[in-house]
Design a protein around this motif. Structure first.
Motif, PDB file in Angstrom:
ATOM      1  N   THR A  64       4.816   3.873   7.107  1.00 20.71           N
ATOM      2  CA  THR A  64       3.426   4.322   7.190  1.00 20.71           C
ATOM      3  C   THR A  64       3.317   5.805   6.855  1.00 20.71           C
ATOM      4  O   THR A  64       2.433   6.219   6.103  1.00 20.71           O
ATOM      5  CB  THR A  64       2.859   4.046   8.603  1.00 20.71           C
ATOM      6  OG1 THR A  64       2.891   2.633   8.831  1.00 20.71           O
ATOM      7  CG2 THR A  64       1.438   4.564   8.756  1.00 20.71           C
ATOM      8  N   THR A  68       1.211   7.061   3.539  1.00 19.96           N
ATOM      9  CA  THR A  68       0.036   7.924   3.676  1.00 19.96           C
ATOM     10  C   THR A  68       0.334   9.334   3.186  1.00 19.96           C
ATOM     11  O   THR A  68      -0.581  10.040   2.748  1.00 19.96           O
ATOM     12  CB  THR A  68      -0.492   7.936   5.118  1.00 19.96           C
ATOM     13  OG1 THR A  68       0.542   8.366   6.009  1.00 19.96           O
ATOM     14  CG2 THR A  68      -0.997   6.559   5.518  1.00 19.96           C
ATOM     15  N   SER A 109      -0.492   0.071  17.247  1.00 20.71           N
ATOM     16  CA  SER A 109      -1.656   0.388  16.418  1.00 20.71           C
ATOM     17  C   SER A 109      -2.064   1.857  16.567  1.00 20.71           C
ATOM     18  O   SER A 109      -2.438   2.508  15.589  1.00 20.71           O
ATOM     19  CB  SER A 109      -2.831  -0.528  16.765  1.00 20.71           C
ATOM     20  OG  SER A 109      -3.194  -0.370  18.121  1.00 20.71           O
ATOM     21  N   VAL A 110      -1.971   2.386  17.770  1.00 19.02           N
ATOM     22  CA  VAL A 110      -2.291   3.797  18.010  1.00 19.02           C
ATOM     23  C   VAL A 110      -1.245   4.682  17.341  1.00 19.02           C
ATOM     24  O   VAL A 110      -1.572   5.696  16.711  1.00 19.02           O
ATOM     25  CB  VAL A 110      -2.388   4.086  19.527  1.00 19.02           C
ATOM     26  CG1 VAL A 110      -2.536   5.582  19.798  1.00 19.02           C
ATOM     27  CG2 VAL A 110      -3.527   3.299  20.141  1.00 19.02           C
ATOM     28  N   LEU A 112       0.553   3.934  14.759  1.00 19.13           N
ATOM     29  CA  LEU A 112       0.380   3.859  13.308  1.00 19.13           C
ATOM     30  C   LEU A 112      -0.785   4.725  12.840  1.00 19.13           C
ATOM     31  O   LEU A 112      -0.682   5.387  11.798  1.00 19.13           O
ATOM     32  CB  LEU A 112       0.175   2.409  12.864  1.00 19.13           C
ATOM     33  CG  LEU A 112       1.402   1.515  12.985  1.00 19.13           C
ATOM     34  CD1 LEU A 112       1.044   0.066  12.672  1.00 19.13           C
ATOM     35  CD2 LEU A 112       2.514   2.005  12.078  1.00 19.13           C
ATOM     36  N   ALA A 113      -1.864   4.758  13.597  1.00 20.23           N
ATOM     37  CA  ALA A 113      -3.011   5.595  13.225  1.00 20.23           C
ATOM     38  C   ALA A 113      -2.626   7.075  13.244  1.00 20.23           C
ATOM     39  O   ALA A 113      -2.947   7.825  12.306  1.00 20.23           O
ATOM     40  CB  ALA A 113      -4.189   5.332  14.166  1.00 20.23           C
ATOM     41  N   GLY A 114      -1.934   7.508  14.275  1.00 21.09           N
ATOM     42  CA  GLY A 114      -1.483   8.897  14.345  1.00 21.09           C
ATOM     43  C   GLY A 114      -0.486   9.222  13.250  1.00 21.09           C
ATOM     44  O   GLY A 114      -0.556  10.282  12.620  1.00 21.09           O
ATOM     45  N   THR A 115       0.431   8.300  13.013  1.00 18.40           N
ATOM     46  CA  THR A 115       1.420   8.480  11.953  1.00 18.40           C
ATOM     47  C   THR A 115       0.742   8.604  10.597  1.00 18.40           C
ATOM     48  O   THR A 115       1.122   9.444   9.775  1.00 18.40           O
ATOM     49  CB  THR A 115       2.423   7.308  11.961  1.00 18.40           C
ATOM     50  OG1 THR A 115       3.116   7.301  13.213  1.00 18.40           O
ATOM     51  CG2 THR A 115       3.418   7.411  10.825  1.00 18.40           C
ATOM     52  N   ALA A 116      -0.277   7.790  10.364  1.00 18.52           N
ATOM     53  CA  ALA A 116      -1.005   7.838   9.089  1.00 18.52           C
ATOM     54  C   ALA A 116      -1.700   9.192   8.923  1.00 18.52           C
ATOM     55  O   ALA A 116      -1.652   9.788   7.831  1.00 18.52           O
ATOM     56  CB  ALA A 116      -2.023   6.700   9.018  1.00 18.52           C
ATOM     57  N   LEU A 117      -2.333   9.687   9.969  1.00 20.89           N
ATOM     58  CA  LEU A 117      -2.992  10.987   9.893  1.00 20.89           C
ATOM     59  C   LEU A 117      -1.970  12.087   9.605  1.00 20.89           C
ATOM     60  O   LEU A 117      -2.182  12.923   8.723  1.00 20.89           O
ATOM     61  CB  LEU A 117      -3.736  11.289  11.199  1.00 20.89           C
ATOM     62  CG  LEU A 117      -4.328  12.705  11.304  1.00 20.89           C
ATOM     63  CD1 LEU A 117      -5.421  12.912  10.253  1.00 20.89           C
ATOM     64  CD2 LEU A 117      -4.859  12.947  12.708  1.00 20.89           C
TER      65      LEU A 117
END
Length: 183
Positions: A64, A68, A109-110, A112-117
């Motif tokens: 991820t 990103t 899921s949380v 992954l969202a932080g990792t993506a940012l």
């Protein structure tokens, strides 16, 4: 070999990776993440976190981040704005280190969202500072370097005892705070 990689990753370097690069060089793209402690800390800390969580996180968090990061690199190279990119990069060092230090188990899921940012922010910096020509070769370099830094974190995270892993996370978070205070 493992100890050598860990020592190399911990060597002091320039705090931020903001230097000029040769046009289209794999070498300059590869060197970009190693040119700043902020990039190295976050990428190794993500590997430590992935190792600490285990299971799918070992491959999905780094994948991820790299994906990103490439998207962010395209945005940065294209001149698209990324408000607060430097604070986001520094936050990635602090937050990823703190998650390891505290052995926090957030939902994937949380994570992954932080990792993506964080990946997008690091990629934006790489792309914005990249060459005008030969961006694909340069991007290949920073992708390989990032994957190696994630791998270093994963190997170290699996090789050291849990307490040492948490202390390493604390050191990464503290180094991130130090960089933030210096900037």
């Amino acid at each position: 070999m493992k100890k050598t990689l860990i020592l190399l990753a911990l060597m002091p370097s320039v705090a931020f990776a903001h230097t000029g690069h040769q046009a289209g060089s794999f070498h300059s793209g590869f060197g970009h993440p190693f040119g700043g402690a902020d990039h190295m800390l976050a990428m190794v800390a993500l590997g430590l976190l992935a190792a600490q969580i285990g299971k799918r996180a070992v491959w999905v968090l780094p994948l991820t981040f790299v994906t990103t990061m490439l998207l962010g690199g395209m945005l940065g190279a294209g001149g698209m704005p990324f408000p607060a990119v430097e604070p986001t990069i520094l936050a990635s060092c602090i937050i990823l280190g703190a998650l390891v230090a505290l052995a926090v188990r957030l939902p994937l899921s949380v994570m992954l969202a932080g990792t993506a940012l964080f990946g997008a922010a690091h990629g934006w910096a790489h792309g914005a500072e990249g060459p005008v020509n030969g961006l694909a070769v340069y991007a290949a370099g920073f992708v390989v370097a990032t994957a190696l830094l994630h791998g270093l974190g994963i190997v170290a995270g699996k090789a050291i005892p849990a307490l040492a892993l948490r202390l390493t996370g604390f050191a990464a978070a503290l180094a991130g705070v130090t960089l933030a205070m210096a900037g």
